[in-house]
Write a protein that holds these residues in place. Structure first.
Motif, PDB file in Angstrom:
ATOM      1  N   LEU A 124      96.389  51.113   1.795  1.00 21.39           N
ATOM      2  CA  LEU A 124      97.588  50.365   1.439  1.00 21.39           C
ATOM      3  C   LEU A 124      98.337  49.886   2.680  1.00 21.39           C
ATOM      4  O   LEU A 124      98.818  48.752   2.734  1.00 21.39           O
ATOM      5  CB  LEU A 124      98.502  51.239   0.579  1.00 21.39           C
ATOM      6  N   THR A 125      98.425  50.750   3.674  1.00 21.86           N
ATOM      7  CA  THR A 125      99.119  50.396   4.917  1.00 21.86           C
ATOM      8  C   THR A 125      98.463  49.196   5.588  1.00 21.86           C
ATOM      9  O   THR A 125      99.135  48.237   5.975  1.00 21.86           O
ATOM     10  CB  THR A 125      99.139  51.593   5.883  1.00 21.86           C
ATOM     11  N   VAL A 126      97.135  49.246   5.723  1.00 20.14           N
ATOM     12  CA  VAL A 126      96.401  48.168   6.401  1.00 20.14           C
ATOM     13  C   VAL A 126      96.421  46.889   5.566  1.00 20.14           C
ATOM     14  O   VAL A 126      96.595  45.789   6.095  1.00 20.14           O
ATOM     15  CB  VAL A 126      94.954  48.609   6.692  1.00 20.14           C
ATOM     16  N   CYS A 127      96.270  47.018   4.268  1.00 18.98           N
ATOM     17  CA  CYS A 127      96.258  45.845   3.390  1.00 18.98           C
ATOM     18  C   CYS A 127      97.592  45.108   3.442  1.00 18.98           C
ATOM     19  O   CYS A 127      97.652  43.899   3.673  1.00 18.98           O
ATOM     20  CB  CYS A 127      95.925  46.265   1.961  1.00 18.98           C
ATOM     21  N   ILE A 128      98.695  45.857   3.243  1.00 20.41           N
ATOM     22  CA  ILE A 128     100.025  45.245   3.183  1.00 20.41           C
ATOM     23  C   ILE A 128     100.524  44.838   4.561  1.00 20.41           C
ATOM     24  O   ILE A 128     101.103  43.761   4.736  1.00 20.41           O
ATOM     25  CB  ILE A 128     101.028  46.221   2.530  1.00 20.41           C
ATOM     26  N   GLY A 129     100.294  45.691   5.553  1.00 25.37           N
ATOM     27  CA  GLY A 129     100.901  45.469   6.859  1.00 25.37           C
ATOM     28  C   GLY A 129     100.062  44.687   7.838  1.00 25.37           C
ATOM     29  O   GLY A 129     100.592  44.185   8.842  1.00 25.37           O
ATOM     30  N   VAL A 145     113.336  54.888   8.773  1.00 29.19           N
ATOM     31  CA  VAL A 145     114.602  54.470   8.157  1.00 29.19           C
ATOM     32  C   VAL A 145     114.474  53.134   7.434  1.00 29.19           C
ATOM     33  O   VAL A 145     115.027  52.959   6.341  1.00 29.19           O
ATOM     34  CB  VAL A 145     115.723  54.393   9.212  1.00 29.19           C
ATOM     35  N   PHE A 146     113.736  52.200   8.004  1.00 31.39           N
ATOM     36  CA  PHE A 146     113.693  50.854   7.440  1.00 31.39           C
ATOM     37  C   PHE A 146     113.204  50.821   5.988  1.00 31.39           C
ATOM     38  O   PHE A 146     113.720  50.033   5.184  1.00 31.39           O
ATOM     39  CB  PHE A 146     112.840  49.935   8.308  1.00 31.39           C
ATOM     40  N   PRO A 147     112.202  51.626   5.595  1.00 27.61           N
ATOM     41  CA  PRO A 147     111.827  51.640   4.174  1.00 27.61           C
ATOM     42  C   PRO A 147     112.999  51.983   3.259  1.00 27.61           C
ATOM     43  O   PRO A 147     113.129  51.412   2.173  1.00 27.61           O
ATOM     44  CB  PRO A 147     110.727  52.709   4.115  1.00 27.61           C
ATOM     45  N   ILE A 148     113.854  52.906   3.705  1.00 28.89           N
ATOM     46  CA  ILE A 148     115.014  53.269   2.895  1.00 28.89           C
ATOM     47  C   ILE A 148     116.000  52.102   2.841  1.00 28.89           C
ATOM     48  O   ILE A 148     116.595  51.831   1.795  1.00 28.89           O
ATOM     49  CB  ILE A 148     115.691  54.537   3.458  1.00 28.89           C
ATOM     50  N   VAL A 149     116.171  51.404   3.970  1.00 30.89           N
ATOM     51  CA  VAL A 149     117.045  50.228   4.000  1.00 30.89           C
ATOM     52  C   VAL A 149     116.559  49.182   3.006  1.00 30.89           C
ATOM     53  O   VAL A 149     117.352  48.567   2.274  1.00 30.89           O
ATOM     54  CB  VAL A 149     117.114  49.633   5.420  1.00 30.89           C
ATOM     55  N   GLN A 150     115.246  48.979   2.958  1.00 27.97           N
ATOM     56  CA  GLN A 150     114.682  47.995   2.024  1.00 27.97           C
ATOM     57  C   GLN A 150     114.995  48.384   0.585  1.00 27.97           C
ATOM     58  O   GLN A 150     115.364  47.546  -0.243  1.00 27.97           O
ATOM     59  CB  GLN A 150     113.155  47.916   2.214  1.00 27.97           C
ATOM     60  N   ILE A 151     114.828  49.659   0.274  1.00 28.23           N
ATOM     61  CA  ILE A 151     115.115  50.129  -1.086  1.00 28.23           C
ATOM     62  C   ILE A 151     116.587  49.927  -1.412  1.00 28.23           C
ATOM     63  O   ILE A 151     116.949  49.460  -2.503  1.00 28.23           O
ATOM     64  CB  ILE A 151     114.713  51.604  -1.237  1.00 28.23           C
ATOM     65  N   ILE A 152     117.459  50.263  -0.462  1.00 29.13           N
ATOM     66  CA  ILE A 152     118.901  50.098  -0.668  1.00 29.13           C
ATOM     67  C   ILE A 152     119.236  48.635  -0.936  1.00 29.13           C
ATOM     68  O   ILE A 152     120.009  48.307  -1.848  1.00 29.13           O
ATOM     69  CB  ILE A 152     119.680  50.627   0.550  1.00 29.13           C
ATOM     70  N   GLU A 153     118.648  47.731  -0.164  1.00 29.15           N
ATOM     71  CA  GLU A 153     118.938  46.305  -0.343  1.00 29.15           C
ATOM     72  C   GLU A 153     118.486  45.812  -1.712  1.00 29.15           C
ATOM     73  O   GLU A 153     119.223  45.117  -2.418  1.00 29.15           O
ATOM     74  CB  GLU A 153     118.258  45.475   0.747  1.00 29.15           C
ATOM     75  N   ARG A 209     107.561  41.693   2.160  1.00 27.01           N
ATOM     76  CA  ARG A 209     107.757  41.499   0.720  1.00 27.01           C
ATOM     77  C   ARG A 209     106.754  40.496   0.154  1.00 27.01           C
ATOM     78  O   ARG A 209     106.369  40.586  -1.016  1.00 27.01           O
ATOM     79  CB  ARG A 209     109.200  41.081   0.447  1.00 27.01           C
ATOM     80  N   PHE A 210     106.319  39.541   0.970  1.00 29.34           N
ATOM     81  CA  PHE A 210     105.252  38.640   0.527  1.00 29.34           C
ATOM     82  C   PHE A 210     103.959  39.415   0.303  1.00 29.34           C
ATOM     83  O   PHE A 210     103.221  39.149  -0.651  1.00 29.34           O
ATOM     84  CB  PHE A 210     105.036  37.529   1.559  1.00 29.34           C
ATOM     85  N   SER A 211     103.677  40.365   1.177  1.00 25.02           N
ATOM     86  CA  SER A 211     102.488  41.201   0.987  1.00 25.02           C
ATOM     87  C   SER A 211     102.585  41.984  -0.321  1.00 25.02           C
ATOM     88  O   SER A 211     101.592  42.132  -1.044  1.00 25.02           O
ATOM     89  CB  SER A 211     102.316  42.159   2.168  1.00 25.02           C
ATOM     90  N   LEU A 212     103.781  42.491  -0.631  1.00 24.42           N
ATOM     91  CA  LEU A 212     103.970  43.180  -1.911  1.00 24.42           C
ATOM     92  C   LEU A 212     103.723  42.224  -3.076  1.00 24.42           C
ATOM     93  O   LEU A 212     103.146  42.603  -4.093  1.00 24.42           O
ATOM     94  CB  LEU A 212     105.382  43.756  -2.000  1.00 24.42           C
ATOM     95  N   LEU A 213     104.176  40.984  -2.917  1.00 29.47           N
ATOM     96  CA  LEU A 213     103.926  39.972  -3.955  1.00 29.47           C
ATOM     97  C   LEU A 213     102.427  39.779  -4.163  1.00 29.47           C
ATOM     98  O   LEU A 213     101.945  39.693  -5.300  1.00 29.47           O
ATOM     99  CB  LEU A 213     104.597  38.661  -3.550  1.00 29.47           C
ATOM    100  N   LYS A 214     101.689  39.724  -3.081  1.00 25.52           N
ATOM    101  CA  LYS A 214     100.238  39.469  -3.165  1.00 25.52           C
ATOM    102  C   LYS A 214      99.484  40.592  -3.865  1.00 25.52           C
ATOM    103  O   LYS A 214      98.509  40.349  -4.579  1.00 25.52           O
ATOM    104  CB  LYS A 214      99.677  39.273  -1.767  1.00 25.52           C
ATOM    105  N   TYR A 222     113.387  36.907  -2.460  1.00 29.13           N
ATOM    106  CA  TYR A 222     112.670  38.180  -2.304  1.00 29.13           C
ATOM    107  C   TYR A 222     113.623  39.372  -2.433  1.00 29.13           C
ATOM    108  O   TYR A 222     113.480  40.368  -1.733  1.00 29.13           O
ATOM    109  CB  TYR A 222     111.947  38.247  -0.961  1.00 29.13           C
ATOM    110  N   TRP A 223     114.580  39.266  -3.313  1.00 32.89           N
ATOM    111  CA  TRP A 223     115.545  40.342  -3.554  1.00 32.89           C
ATOM    112  C   TRP A 223     116.303  40.714  -2.281  1.00 32.89           C
ATOM    113  O   TRP A 223     116.596  41.873  -2.030  1.00 32.89           O
ATOM    114  CB  TRP A 223     114.865  41.570  -4.173  1.00 32.89           C
TER     115      TRP A 223
END
Length: 893
Positions: free
Chosen positions: A303-308, A10-18, A640-645, A661-662
């Protein structure tokens, strides 16, 4: 287990909604439109899933229709176990299983996580409090439109159900009764669940039903795809016209949004291009499904390991103690684990779900896409990494200048990413899937090992922090010094403090009159703009740095003129022998978080930022938040910082979004910003020593009066739930609340001065850069600009001179906040001059009147390089008594 599933699914969808909510709010400045925009975005994102669901349901219905005659015959002839055995045999012969009937429910099931995400986000969204829309009085509460006696009827949920029913009737026309029962049952269930829900959430779901109705109408058309494209194109054209001619945001932002929207018009070309690439390069993936799936899973996992894991571990390993003992968390590892789960949801769970839902051709496109994204992410993070200097544990930089990108770097990055795309496509075309998978496997192993190394470092740092924990949380180090036998000068810029509230606040709190002994209030004071960017420079630099004067020097960059202004008063005092300390200088080096390096080359001047520096200590000492304040920010911003990187360098400053960070705090009501400034005021007595051997000057900027929130009456202190706002004339004004908090806390510092014997030898000036529109709470003076008010340009000005005593005085002399430098050095420096241009520093420039601007643009990047973007009809000429509307006129300089 529930939290784990929520974070992944659910949380990924919450992030998109925000993010979508904030984006649309920034464009239209309307919470209701933002909610409806979220509905549009979620509908479009779900459209491919709905198409898959519709295809499954159609196949299921056709298969059942084909099997039904035989099934009916078997059920009519056979009974009991014999019937079961024969039916099972028949199903096997037809390659069918009764569990396949669940495919009919897929269209409903995919709505569940999106509903939970919307419910958890919109039902608690502070930004919707008090917002009205059409017949809705408050979008954070049930609409309660109709009321009979003591019974209230919420109209919006009924409207939502009616639309849902019409959509269901259209969709189930010609379908079996059980399908109709299922849909109508769901409509009734949503009515029950959402009847007393906040109107904002119901509005979102109502719009979802509207789009579902439109979708069902489309399915009945001959050419639904072409019709959909036509309507989307029409919507895009309307948006482009609005952004081009009616929206007031910066030109570059509007052009970027117009360009992004215009891509919809090119969607047929894009789709055809993807098909061409698929046919030219990706056929080997179609013929080797096992290697294709392995490559897709490897890319998602990288991608999962890099970002998370990898990026957070590197950052946290550099300073583990900053992520230790945050709110209810002792160790840094829960933050990393939470980020890893978020990343797994975004980069693994949902992509894998999509992969197995779609056909083989779509799978090849997804595989190639995620492979390219994974490699590009690694290149951006490692090859194009930047040196970010100091970064806080909430992932805020000291200056956004660290995100600046040279043209050369941007071009190299774009060429590198295009090269990666081409290389991956060529390797796939040449059937080198084993080689690609081997390389991806090595990359994944290396990332995991590197993350493990940093995790060990984090644990070691946490172990050391554990030993120092008790003392670290209770330590305040003084940063301000004053002298008992030498003169001191204090200038405090209280951002957006309102002059008209001083007297009511002092009347409500009579002890303030005693604390502010010797002060003079200047009600007839004018600022030069309605925002800090243009309002603050005159405070520190005088009349040479009003908007008019800065625009007159049109060959000097605005940032240089702004920095000059911030340096004038500090330099004057430093050169007069004062030890000067400057805090939080507004827009220093045109950075949102002030770049205090502009003071580094000057002796006797020390500059630093205090805003937010003491917040966590304040939370801890006041038991505020119960483990939800900073930790919530870290959990959100770390991902979101990981996404920035991993993003291309040119996009990073936009992802950073001035540190937001939006996030919704950018557009909603939150007292975090207030506490960041209020904590400094609260700790002022502890931050100050009185043993300086030389004259001292403190030039302080504080935002407590700018960040609006309700506070607990009568002390006007921040609490988690305000239960008493007071009952006076201004109790509903948040401006009044934060202004009251400022004076009450500042008075405690003044009392500390008296007890330590520095009050009489200290000159104190309290000033603001601008005022604010305070609606009906203050009697206002009309000015010749529709929709504007005098209070916006009426900053506070309170002055206590050396050895001044007595009750608070009122002086109606015409003043401006550009008088502050002259007031601060009066009697200290004979005939002071601007150290940059040699012009006199005095108060004479206002005698014939002054030019101010009604320009609304508050951010530096929204203006030109050399001049402020002020139109001719945005200049006002004001003289003498600002309370007389005859003294205001629209006049171009």
């Amino acid at each position: 287990m529930g939290t784990l599933l929520y974070t992944i699914i659910v949380f990924p969808i919450v992030q998109i909604i925000e993010i979508v909510y904030v984006l649309i709010y920034k464009v239209f400045q309307d919470p209701a439109l933002a909610v409806m925009g979220v509905s549009v975005a979620v509908t479009l994102l779900c459209l491919p899933l709905y198409m898959v669901a519709e295809n499954w349901q159609r196949r299921e219905r056709e298969l059942i229709r084909k099997l039904k005659p035989k099934i009916d015959t078997i059920k009519a002839v056979f009974k009991g176990d014999e019937q079961y055995m024969i039916l099972s045999t028949y199903y096997r012969q037809q390659h069918y299983h009764p569990a396949y009937a669940l495919r009919n429910s897929f269209g409903i099931l995919i709505q569940v996580p999106f509903f939970i995400a919307a419910y958890s986000y919109l039902s608690h969204l502070e930004a919707l409090k008090g917002v009205s829309f059409l017949f809705i009085r408050d979008m954070s509460a049930p609409d309660g439109v109709l009321s009979t006696g003591g019974f209230t009827i919420n109209l919006l949920p009924i409207l939502m159900t009616l639309i849902n029913g019409i959509s269901g009737a259209l969709y189930t026309k010609g379908l079996p009764a059980k399908d109709k029962v299922q849909l109508y049952g769901m409509a009734a269930l949503f009515l029950v669940v959402l009847y007393n829900a906040p109107a904002g959430l119901v509005l979102y779901w109502t719009m979802n039903n509207v789009f579902s109705l439109i979708k069902n109408i489309f399915y009945k058309l001959k050419h639904p795809g072409k019709t959909f494209y036509g309507l989307m194109s029409l919507g895009v054209l309307v948006f482009i016209v609005y952004m081009g001619f009616f929206n007031t945001r910066a030109l570059l932002i509007r052009l970027a949004l117009i360009s992004a929207a215009a891509l919809v018009l090119l969607s047929p070309v894009v789709i055809q291009g993807i098909k061409t690439v698929q046919g030219t390069f990706l056929d080997p993936l179609l013929h080797n499904k096992k290697q294709q799936m392995v490559l897709f899973l490897l890319s998602c996992t990288i991608l999962t390991v890099c970002i998370g894991l990898a990026i957070p571990a590197v950052l946290m390993a550099s300073s583990p103690e900053e992520f230790s003992f945050i709110d209810a968390y002792r160790s840094p590892f829960p933050f990393m684990f939470h980020t890893l789960l978020q990343s797994a949801g975004f980069c693994l769970f949902w992509p894998v779900c999509m992969y197995f839902l779609f056909n083989d051709k779509i799978k090849t496109i997804l595989t190639a896409l995620f492979t390219v994204i994974a490699v590009c992410a690694l290149v951006n993070d490692t090859v194009f990494q930047s040196h970010y200097r100091t970064i806080s544990n909430t992932f805020h930089f000291n200056t956004t200048a660290v995100l600046a990108v040279s043209v050369r770097t941007a071009i190299l990055n774009i060429l590198s990413l295009l090269g990666i795309l081409l290389l991956v496509l060529i390797l796939i075309k040449k059937e080198k899937l084993h080689l690609i998978n081997a390389c991806m496997g090595i990359i994944l192993l290396s990332l995991t090992i590197y993350s493990g190394y940093n995790i060990v470092r984090i644990h070691a740092g946490y172990t050391k922090a554990l030993a120092l924990h008790d003392t670290a949380l209770t330590r305040i180090t003084p940063v301000f010094s004053l002298s008992k036998d030498k003169p001191n000068v204090i200038v405090v810029m209280a951002d957006c403090a309102i002059n008209g509230y001083v007297k009511p606040i002092f009347e409500e709190n009579p002890h303030l009159k005693e604390r502010f002994d010797g002060f003079t209030l200047y009600p007839n004071t004018l600022s030069f703009a309605m925002h800090t960017l243009m309002g603050a420079p005159p405070i520190w630099g005088g009349y040479d740095y009003t908007p008019r004067e800065m625009n007159a020097r049109d060959r000097v960059p605005l940032v240089e003129k702004n920095n000059e202004a911030l340096l004038v008063l500090p330099r004057l005092l430093a050169e007069a022998g004062y030890q000067v300390k400057v805090t939080d200088p507004s827009w220093a080096n045109y950075e949102w978080i002030p770049d205090t390096s502009i003071y580094n080359s000057y002796e006797n001047i020390q500059a630093f930022n205090t805003n937010g520096r003491y917040s966590q200590l304040w939370y801890t000492q006041h038991g505020y938040g119960n483990g939800t304040i900073t930790s919530t920010t870290i959990k959100r911003n770390m991902f979101r910082f990981s996404l920035l990187k991993i993003a291309p360098p040119v996009l990073r400053i936009h992802i950073y979004d001035d540190g937001w960070y939006w996030g919704v705090d950018d557009v909603g009501e939150s007292n975090t910003g207030f506490i960041n400034a209020y904590a400094v005021l609260d700790f002022l007595p502890e931050l100050t020593t009185y043993d300086a051997g030389t004259a001292c000057a403190l030039l302080i900027t504080n935002d407590a009066t700018h960040d609006l929130t309700y506070l607990q009456y009568p002390d006007y202190i921040p609490v988690e739930t305000v239960s008493n706002k007071g009952d006076g004339a201004f109790s509903e004004s948040r401006y009044y609340h934060v202004n009251s908090a400022f004076y009450l806390k500042f008075a405690e510092w003044l009392e500390d001065f008296k007890q330590n014997g520095v009050y009489d030898n200290t000159r104190i000036i309290i000033v603001s850069d601008h005022g604010a529109a305070v609606d009906a709470y203050l009697a206002d003076t009309p000015i010749p600009i529709p929709g504007e008010s005098r209070e916006r340009y009426n900053p506070v000005l309170l002055v206590k001179d050396f050895n001044a005593r007595g009750a608070l005085k009122t002086d109606m002399t015409f003043m401006t906040n550009a008088d502050v430098p002259a007031l601060a050095v009066q009697g200290i420096i004979e005939n002071p001059v601007n150290p940059f241009n040699g012009k006199p520093i005095n108060t004479q420039a206002k005698q014939a009147g002054v030019y101010i601007t009604s320009n609304h643009i508050p951010l530096a990047y929204q203006h030109g390089k050399y001049t402020f973007s002020i139109r001719n009809n945005q200049w006002l000429f004001v003289h003498e008594n600002i309370f007389d509307e005859k003294n205001w006129s629209m006049r171009e300089p």
